[in-house]
Design an enzyme around this catalytic site. Structure first.
Site, PDB file in Angstrom:
ATOM      1  N   CYS A  43      -7.669  -2.346 -16.440  1.00 42.31           N
ATOM      2  CA  CYS A  43      -6.487  -1.866 -16.990  1.00 42.31           C
ATOM      3  C   CYS A  43      -5.376  -2.024 -15.665  1.00 42.31           C
ATOM      4  O   CYS A  43      -5.571  -1.174 -14.745  1.00 42.31           O
ATOM      5  CB  CYS A  43      -6.214  -0.716 -17.571  1.00 42.31           C
ATOM      6  SG  CYS A  43      -4.768   0.231 -17.611  1.00 42.31           S
ATOM      7  N   CYS A  62      -3.639   1.156 -14.808  1.00 43.74           N
ATOM      8  CA  CYS A  62      -4.858   2.275 -14.205  1.00 43.74           C
ATOM      9  C   CYS A  62      -4.840   1.769 -12.629  1.00 43.74           C
ATOM     10  O   CYS A  62      -4.883   3.025 -11.918  1.00 43.74           O
ATOM     11  CB  CYS A  62      -5.811   2.198 -14.950  1.00 43.74           C
ATOM     12  SG  CYS A  62      -5.780   2.344 -16.747  1.00 43.74           S
TER      13      CYS A  62
END
Length: 137
Positions: free
Chosen positions: A56, A59
């Site tokens: 991600c 992230c």
């Protein structure tokens, strides 16, 4: 599992960002989670649990900031859970997108943030640190 909130393209050039640095503890089993929960309750600490994924983009983008905050606020317990490593556990927390941050006191959710919003994460962490300081007086 879930979707990646505000993912920008598919550039995986920084795929190997270290997620668990600073005072961030990596939770790799349910037993470690239970141990950290007990430790936080015993020590009167508020937990910030970051449910994240290595693939991600947001992230990876917020991971160094999360680590910085963990060093700045040692009165809080910072945890990192990889949703792909602990799928069943993450599902039990109803994670719909990554990153998702849960704020817990005595094992109970007191706040939540979905997405890699640095200003909002910092605001919530400062509020949690202030709350923890009040409790320790």
């Amino acid at each position: 599992m879930g979707i990646c909130v505000s993912k920008h393209g598919d550039d995986d050039s920084d795929q190997n960002v270290e997620f668990a640095r600073g005072n961030v503890s990596l939770v790799t089993t349910k037993e470690i989670w239970d141990q950290k929960l007990s430790e936080a309750s015993r020590d009167g600490k508020i937990i910030i649990a970051n449910f994240s994924a290595t693939w991600c983009g947001p992230c990876r983008m917020i991971a160094p900031f999360y680590s910085e905050l963990s060093e700045k606020y040692p009165s809080l317990m910072f945890l990192l859970i990889d949703v792909d490593e602990l799928v069943e556990f993450s599902t039990s927390w109803d994670i719909k997108a990554t990153p998702t941050f849960f704020f817990l006191k005595d094992g109970q959710q007191i706040d939540k943030l979905v997405g890699a919003n640095k200003p909002e994460l910092q605001r919530k962490i400062v509020a949690a640190a202030d709350s923890a300081a009040q409790l320790q007086r």
